[in-house]
Scaffold this motif. Sequence first.
Motif, PDB file in Angstrom:
ATOM      1  N   LEU A  22       0.901  13.257  -1.362  1.00 12.92           N
ATOM      2  CA  LEU A  22       0.896  13.996  -0.100  1.00 12.92           C
ATOM      3  C   LEU A  22       1.399  13.114   1.026  1.00 12.92           C
ATOM      4  N   SER A  23       1.075  11.826   0.954  1.00  6.56           N
ATOM      5  CA  SER A  23       1.479  10.884   1.978  1.00  6.56           C
ATOM      6  C   SER A  23       1.599   9.497   1.348  1.00  6.56           C
ATOM      7  N   TYR A  24       2.590   8.740   1.792  1.00  4.56           N
ATOM      8  CA  TYR A  24       2.740   7.359   1.325  1.00  4.56           C
ATOM      9  C   TYR A  24       2.058   6.382   2.275  1.00  4.56           C
ATOM     10  N   TYR A  25       2.059   6.699   3.565  1.00  3.10           N
ATOM     11  CA  TYR A  25       1.492   5.769   4.528  1.00  3.10           C
ATOM     12  C   TYR A  25       0.800   6.543   5.622  1.00  3.10           C
ATOM     13  N   PRO A  26      -0.485   6.632   5.596  1.00  2.00           N
ATOM     14  CA  PRO A  26      -1.350   6.010   4.601  1.00  2.00           C
ATOM     15  C   PRO A  26      -1.253   6.754   3.274  1.00  2.00           C
ATOM     16  N   LEU A  27      -1.484   6.037   2.202  1.00  2.00           N
ATOM     17  CA  LEU A  27      -1.435   6.623   0.879  1.00  2.00           C
ATOM     18  C   LEU A  27      -2.513   7.696   0.768  1.00  2.00           C
ATOM     19  N   LEU A 157       9.700   8.530   7.379  1.00  2.00           N
ATOM     20  CA  LEU A 157       8.449   7.778   7.495  1.00  2.00           C
ATOM     21  C   LEU A 157       7.893   7.432   6.119  1.00  2.00           C
ATOM     22  N   HIS A 158       8.029   8.335   5.146  1.00  2.00           N
ATOM     23  CA  HIS A 158       7.587   8.014   3.780  1.00  2.00           C
ATOM     24  C   HIS A 158       8.378   6.837   3.233  1.00  2.00           C
ATOM     25  N   ASN A 159       9.687   6.844   3.449  1.00  2.00           N
ATOM     26  CA  ASN A 159      10.507   5.726   2.972  1.00  2.00           C
ATOM     27  C   ASN A 159      10.077   4.416   3.616  1.00  2.00           C
ATOM     28  N   LEU A 163       7.531   0.504   2.228  1.00  2.58           N
ATOM     29  CA  LEU A 163       7.747  -0.927   2.471  1.00  2.58           C
ATOM     30  C   LEU A 163       6.439  -1.659   2.739  1.00  2.58           C
ATOM     31  N   PHE A 164       5.364  -0.907   2.986  1.00  2.00           N
ATOM     32  CA  PHE A 164       4.068  -1.485   3.330  1.00  2.00           C
ATOM     33  C   PHE A 164       3.003  -0.944   2.385  1.00  2.00           C
ATOM     34  N   PRO A 165       3.083  -1.288   1.085  1.00  2.00           N
ATOM     35  CA  PRO A 165       2.113  -0.727   0.140  1.00  2.00           C
ATOM     36  C   PRO A 165       0.705  -1.217   0.443  1.00  2.00           C
ATOM     37  N   MET A 174       0.878   4.235 -10.732  1.00  2.00           N
ATOM     38  CA  MET A 174       2.246   3.728 -10.645  1.00  2.00           C
ATOM     39  C   MET A 174       3.313   4.730 -11.073  1.00  2.00           C
ATOM     40  N   ASP A 175       3.001   5.594 -12.029  1.00  2.00           N
ATOM     41  CA  ASP A 175       3.990   6.580 -12.462  1.00  2.00           C
ATOM     42  C   ASP A 175       4.256   7.645 -11.404  1.00  2.00           C
ATOM     43  N   TYR A 176       3.406   7.730 -10.379  1.00  2.00           N
ATOM     44  CA  TYR A 176       3.530   8.781  -9.376  1.00  2.00           C
ATOM     45  C   TYR A 176       3.936   8.254  -8.005  1.00  2.00           C
ATOM     46  N   LEU A 177       3.982   6.943  -7.878  1.00  2.00           N
ATOM     47  CA  LEU A 177       4.437   6.329  -6.633  1.00  2.00           C
ATOM     48  C   LEU A 177       5.846   5.820  -6.846  1.00  2.00           C
ATOM     49  N   TYR A 178       6.669   5.994  -5.830  1.00  2.00           N
ATOM     50  CA  TYR A 178       8.042   5.506  -5.885  1.00  2.00           C
ATOM     51  C   TYR A 178       8.806   6.142  -7.044  1.00  2.00           C
ATOM     52  N   TRP A 179       8.449   7.366  -7.402  1.00  2.00           N
ATOM     53  CA  TRP A 179       9.039   8.024  -8.566  1.00  2.00           C
ATOM     54  C   TRP A 179      10.518   8.325  -8.380  1.00  2.00           C
TER      55      TRP A 179
END
Length: 185
Positions: A22-27, A157-159, A163-165, A174-179
């Motif tokens: 749903l969101s990368y940052y914050p995860l 913003l997701h991209n 850069l700030f995991p 891991m299979d669902y992040l940065y897919w």
Amino acid sequence: MTVAVSPDGLPALVLNADYRPLSYYPLSLWSWQDAIKAVFLDRVNIVAEYEHAVSSPTFSMKLPSVVSLKAYVKPSRHPAFTRFNVFLRDRFQCQYCGTPEDLTFDHVIPRHRGGATTWENVVAACSPCNLRKGGMMPAHAKMWPLQKPFQPTVHDLHNNGRLFPPNHLHESWMDYLYWDVELEP
């Protein structure tokens, strides 16, 4: 329900129905309690589990480590104009000198010169650069932003958020992040 949780709290990564976070940052993370509640309310599918289980006298269940929503949540195209999102757009660095320290924000065209508080006129700036530029126009101060300020999309913003995991990424996530990054041969 996205909350800050510690890795020891066994959080669940929350995916949209298309299996993207749903969101990368914050995860997008839920506490294990919220994840189990969503399972029992039939709002999510369990995609992966921790080894740890919770039990009652008549029931036992492994804690979900990854869940996907059953109903797709359409992400908004343009994010809210907030200080945090300006910093994220600018990758948490001063747009004049590049430092990540002591960030504030600066109006490229000063407000007293008609500059608006908008995506296209506000940049992240460290306090020393902000003070040095003051209320001057960029040409007078001889200070121009490293990138032209722009209204980002949620995708932008997701991209940048990638850069700030976070400090902790569970292996089941891991299979669902940065897919959507290119796979190595």
